[in-house]
Design a protein around this motif. Structure first.
Motif, PDB file in Angstrom:
ATOM      1  N   GLU A  13       1.053  -1.189   0.000  1.00  0.00           N
ATOM      2  CA  GLU A  13      -0.327  -0.039   0.247  1.00  0.00           C
ATOM      3  C   GLU A  13       0.957   1.397  -0.103  1.00  0.00           C
ATOM      4  OE1 GLU A  13      -2.790  -0.103   3.506  1.00  0.00           O
ATOM      5  OE2 GLU A  13      -3.334  -2.638   3.253  1.00  0.00           O
ATOM      6  N   ASP A  14       0.349   1.788  -1.030  1.00  0.00           N
ATOM      7  CA  ASP A  14       1.821   3.319  -0.781  1.00  0.00           C
ATOM      8  C   ASP A  14       0.947   4.448  -1.286  1.00  0.00           C
ATOM      9  OD1 ASP A  14       3.813   5.101  -1.763  1.00  0.00           O
ATOM     10  OD2 ASP A  14       4.581   3.693  -3.237  1.00  0.00           O
ATOM     11  N   ARG A  15       1.321   5.247   0.692  1.00  0.00           N
ATOM     12  CA  ARG A  15       0.456   5.639   0.406  1.00  0.00           C
ATOM     13  C   ARG A  15       1.387   7.364   0.798  1.00  0.00           C
ATOM     14  NH1 ARG A  15      -1.718   4.200   6.543  1.00  0.00           N
ATOM     15  NH2 ARG A  15      -2.965   1.461   5.194  1.00  0.00           N
ATOM     16  N   ARG A  16       2.131   7.080  -0.154  1.00  0.00           N
ATOM     17  CA  ARG A  16       3.090   8.038   0.400  1.00  0.00           C
ATOM     18  C   ARG A  16       3.021   9.451  -0.358  1.00  0.00           C
ATOM     19  NH1 ARG A  16       8.428   5.631  -2.524  1.00  0.00           N
ATOM     20  NH2 ARG A  16       6.984   4.543  -3.676  1.00  0.00           N
ATOM     21  N   SER A  17       2.157   9.012  -1.799  1.00  0.00           N
ATOM     22  CA  SER A  17       1.810  10.726  -1.961  1.00  0.00           C
ATOM     23  C   SER A  17      -0.032  11.587  -1.100  1.00  0.00           C
ATOM     24  CB  SER A  17       0.933  10.139  -3.391  1.00  0.00           C
ATOM     25  OG  SER A  17       0.195   9.543  -3.076  1.00  0.00           O
ATOM     26  N   ILE A  18      -0.347  10.249  -0.491  1.00  0.00           N
ATOM     27  CA  ILE A  18      -1.737  10.680  -0.200  1.00  0.00           C
ATOM     28  C   ILE A  18      -1.079  11.232   2.112  1.00  0.00           C
ATOM     29  CG2 ILE A  18      -2.835   9.996  -1.643  1.00  0.00           C
ATOM     30  CD1 ILE A  18      -3.238   7.423   0.071  1.00  0.00           C
ATOM     31  N   SER A  19      -0.306  10.392   2.232  1.00  0.00           N
ATOM     32  CA  SER A  19      -0.131  10.093   3.457  1.00  0.00           C
ATOM     33  C   SER A  19       0.256  11.171   4.339  1.00  0.00           C
ATOM     34  CB  SER A  19       0.525   9.080   4.172  1.00  0.00           C
ATOM     35  OG  SER A  19       2.015   9.163   3.712  1.00  0.00           O
ATOM     36  N   PHE A 109       5.044   4.799   4.153  1.00  0.00           N
ATOM     37  CA  PHE A 109       3.931   6.102   3.891  1.00  0.00           C
ATOM     38  C   PHE A 109       4.949   7.238   4.253  1.00  0.00           C
ATOM     39  CE2 PHE A 109       5.388   4.631   8.518  1.00  0.00           C
ATOM     40  CZ  PHE A 109       6.299   5.497   9.399  1.00  0.00           C
ATOM     41  N   ARG A 110       4.723   8.638   4.639  1.00  0.00           N
ATOM     42  CA  ARG A 110       5.511   9.368   4.802  1.00  0.00           C
ATOM     43  C   ARG A 110       5.394  10.803   5.817  1.00  0.00           C
ATOM     44  NH1 ARG A 110       6.358  12.516  -1.707  1.00  0.00           N
ATOM     45  NH2 ARG A 110       8.142  10.665  -2.495  1.00  0.00           N
ATOM     46  N   SER A 121       4.598   7.894  14.138  1.00  0.00           N
ATOM     47  CA  SER A 121       5.104   8.631  12.914  1.00  0.00           C
ATOM     48  C   SER A 121       6.804   8.351  12.238  1.00  0.00           C
ATOM     49  CB  SER A 121       6.058  10.347  13.406  1.00  0.00           C
ATOM     50  OG  SER A 121       7.064  10.137  14.654  1.00  0.00           O
ATOM     51  N   SER A 122       7.842   9.062  11.767  1.00  0.00           N
ATOM     52  CA  SER A 122       8.432   8.790  10.738  1.00  0.00           C
ATOM     53  C   SER A 122      10.234   7.840  11.750  1.00  0.00           C
ATOM     54  CB  SER A 122       9.711   9.915   9.949  1.00  0.00           C
ATOM     55  OG  SER A 122       8.550   9.942   8.992  1.00  0.00           O
ATOM     56  N   ALA A 123       9.568   8.639  13.292  1.00  0.00           N
ATOM     57  CA  ALA A 123      10.556   8.444  13.936  1.00  0.00           C
ATOM     58  C   ALA A 123      10.292   7.708  14.452  1.00  0.00           C
ATOM     59  CB  ALA A 123      10.548   9.979  14.913  1.00  0.00           C
ATOM     60  N   SER A 124       9.700   6.941  14.513  1.00  0.00           N
ATOM     61  CA  SER A 124       9.423   5.219  15.737  1.00  0.00           C
ATOM     62  C   SER A 124      10.266   4.267  14.140  1.00  0.00           C
ATOM     63  CB  SER A 124       7.697   4.837  14.732  1.00  0.00           C
ATOM     64  OG  SER A 124       6.960   5.725  15.408  1.00  0.00           O
ATOM     65  N   GLY A 125      10.589   3.973  12.871  1.00  0.00           N
ATOM     66  CA  GLY A 125      11.752   3.412  12.774  1.00  0.00           C
ATOM     67  C   GLY A 125      10.258   2.810  11.460  1.00  0.00           C
ATOM     68  N   PRO A 126      10.974   2.265  11.152  1.00  0.00           N
ATOM     69  CA  PRO A 126       9.998   0.857  10.325  1.00  0.00           C
ATOM     70  C   PRO A 126       9.796   0.120  11.664  1.00  0.00           C
ATOM     71  CG  PRO A 126      12.215   0.633   9.342  1.00  0.00           C
ATOM     72  CD  PRO A 126      12.385   1.912  10.227  1.00  0.00           C
ATOM     73  N   PHE A 127       8.750  -0.709  11.062  1.00  0.00           N
ATOM     74  CA  PHE A 127       8.460  -1.267  13.147  1.00  0.00           C
ATOM     75  C   PHE A 127       6.695  -2.472  11.679  1.00  0.00           C
ATOM     76  CE2 PHE A 127       5.484   2.499  12.289  1.00  0.00           C
ATOM     77  CZ  PHE A 127       4.153   2.117  12.894  1.00  0.00           C
ATOM     78  N   TYR A 128       6.551  -3.016  12.363  1.00  0.00           N
ATOM     79  CA  TYR A 128       5.503  -4.751  12.170  1.00  0.00           C
ATOM     80  C   TYR A 128       3.863  -4.300  12.773  1.00  0.00           C
ATOM     81  CZ  TYR A 128       2.862  -8.762  11.693  1.00  0.00           C
ATOM     82  OH  TYR A 128       2.214  -9.810  11.517  1.00  0.00           O
ATOM     83  N   CYS A 129       2.807  -4.220  12.606  1.00  0.00           N
ATOM     84  CA  CYS A 129       1.738  -3.841  13.725  1.00  0.00           C
ATOM     85  C   CYS A 129       0.958  -5.144  13.056  1.00  0.00           C
ATOM     86  CB  CYS A 129       1.271  -3.122  13.111  1.00  0.00           C
ATOM     87  SG  CYS A 129      -0.328  -2.854  14.471  1.00  0.00           S
ATOM     88  N   PRO A 130       1.205  -6.053  14.294  1.00  0.00           N
ATOM     89  CA  PRO A 130       0.668  -7.474  14.704  1.00  0.00           C
ATOM     90  C   PRO A 130      -0.941  -7.317  14.356  1.00  0.00           C
ATOM     91  CG  PRO A 130       0.980  -7.280  16.938  1.00  0.00           C
ATOM     92  CD  PRO A 130       1.312  -5.936  16.136  1.00  0.00           C
ATOM     93  N   GLY A 131      -1.999  -6.056  15.024  1.00  0.00           N
ATOM     94  CA  GLY A 131      -3.095  -5.761  15.156  1.00  0.00           C
ATOM     95  C   GLY A 131      -3.215  -5.798  13.268  1.00  0.00           C
ATOM     96  N   ASP A 132      -2.735  -5.477  12.590  1.00  0.00           N
ATOM     97  CA  ASP A 132      -3.726  -5.954  11.426  1.00  0.00           C
ATOM     98  C   ASP A 132      -2.026  -6.192  10.116  1.00  0.00           C
ATOM     99  OD1 ASP A 132      -1.306  -3.849  10.774  1.00  0.00           O
ATOM    100  OD2 ASP A 132      -2.029  -1.760  10.326  1.00  0.00           O
ATOM    101  N   GLN A 133      -1.505  -6.685  10.876  1.00  0.00           N
ATOM    102  CA  GLN A 133      -0.678  -7.868   9.708  1.00  0.00           C
ATOM    103  C   GLN A 133       0.185  -7.107   8.761  1.00  0.00           C
ATOM    104  OE1 GLN A 133      -2.157 -11.710   9.545  1.00  0.00           O
ATOM    105  NE2 GLN A 133      -2.219 -12.061  11.139  1.00  0.00           N
TER     106      GLN A 133
END
Length: 282
Positions: A13-19, A109-110, A121-133
């Motif tokens: 899901e590429d949200r970079r142009s809308i996030s 995302f951006r 936010s971007s400050a979180s770094g890359p991450f995985y969310c198990p809630g939505d996998q």
């Protein structure tokens, strides 16, 4: 990595142009510390963004939506190919062990993003969310990793991070993450941190397993790029650079040596049964 002209995943899901959204400003060292301490943060990185904004006194600005450049498009295509490789390889490994692999989603995302695990936010770094996998990534992170923390960079550094986060998806599917959280209950902070380190190092191991089965698509120097990234985000390397001293009991992701060791072990063996970090990290 050899990726041009190869299969791309439909699960990006590429949200970079809308996030866009809120981006913290004026964070300076605080933002950088948060970024690195939570890199490859598994299931916890997304919790940091609200704290960061509070520490910065709510200093935010809004980023306007922007069209993707040719470089942005190319990076998106690389991510899609890398994710497709993880889908193919892990589907085969799971099938060989009598299991069925469920493909995760990957969100580009951006600035900021909303997830089933909360806002980040971007400050979180890359991450995985198990809630939505889903795996969440702002690709701007990799420039910080290279320019501020000495990683070599390169496309396989990005591939390594994606493979690490997919490792957390594997842990969710296998029930490892849920079991780890249960074992953390009632433990001291130091003991709970050791379990977190074991989880993160196992994700590094799974990234190495993925690379083992993807060797036909690797270029010379790709593994060095991955190891350079792993070295840059070791807890000891980050603490030494940011605070001048190292506190091992506070480690949550593992030392540089550990992160490189477990990635290399996965790459060398290709055997998921050898990802015994919980038995070996005491």
């Amino acid at each position: 990595m050899k990726w041009q002209g190869r299969r791309q995943s439909d699960n990006v899901e590429d949200r970079r142009s809308i996030s866009g959204g809120k981006i913290a400003v004026g964070g300076g060292v605080i933002g950088i510390i948060v970024l690195l301490l939570n890199v490859f943060g598994g299931e916890t990185g997304k919790q940091i963004a609200p704290v960061l904004e509070q520490m910065q006194g709510g200093q935010t600005q809004t980023e306007a939506a922007a069209p993707l450049s040719k470089e942005d498009e190319e990076m998106g295509n690389f991510v899609r190919v890398t994710l497709a490789d993880t889908e193919d390889i892990w589907s085969k490994i799971f099938e060989e062990h009598g299991m069925t692999y469920k493909n995760p989603k990957l969100v580009l995302f951006r600035g900021s993003v909303q997830t089933a695990c909360g806002g980040a936010s971007s400050a979180s770094g890359p991450f995985y969310c198990p809630g939505d996998q889903k795996v969440y990534m702002d690709l701007a992170f990799f420039e910080e990793l290279k320019t501020r923390f000495g990683a070599k960079g390169g496309d396989f550094a990005i591939a390594y991070v994606i493979a690490h986060e997919i490792g957390h998806h594997i842990q969710t599917l296998l029930g490892t993450s849920a079991k780890m959280r249960q074992e953390q209950e009632g433990k001291s902070e130091a003991e709970a941190n050791k379990l977190s380190v074991a989880l993160e190092l196992q994700a590094d191991f799974y990234a190495g397993v993925w690379a083992h089965y993807n060797q036909q698509n690797l270029d010379t120097g790709d593994i060095d790029e991955a190891l350079s990234a792993a070295n840059a985000v070791g807890d000891d390397a980050i603490q030494s650079k940011m605070q001048g001293h190292v506190v091992p009991d506070s480690f949550t992701h593992g030392s540089s040596e550990q992160r490189m060791y477990w990635f290399k072990k996965g790459f060398k063996t290709g055997d998921i049964k050898q990802g015994t970090t919980f038995e070996e990290i005491q």
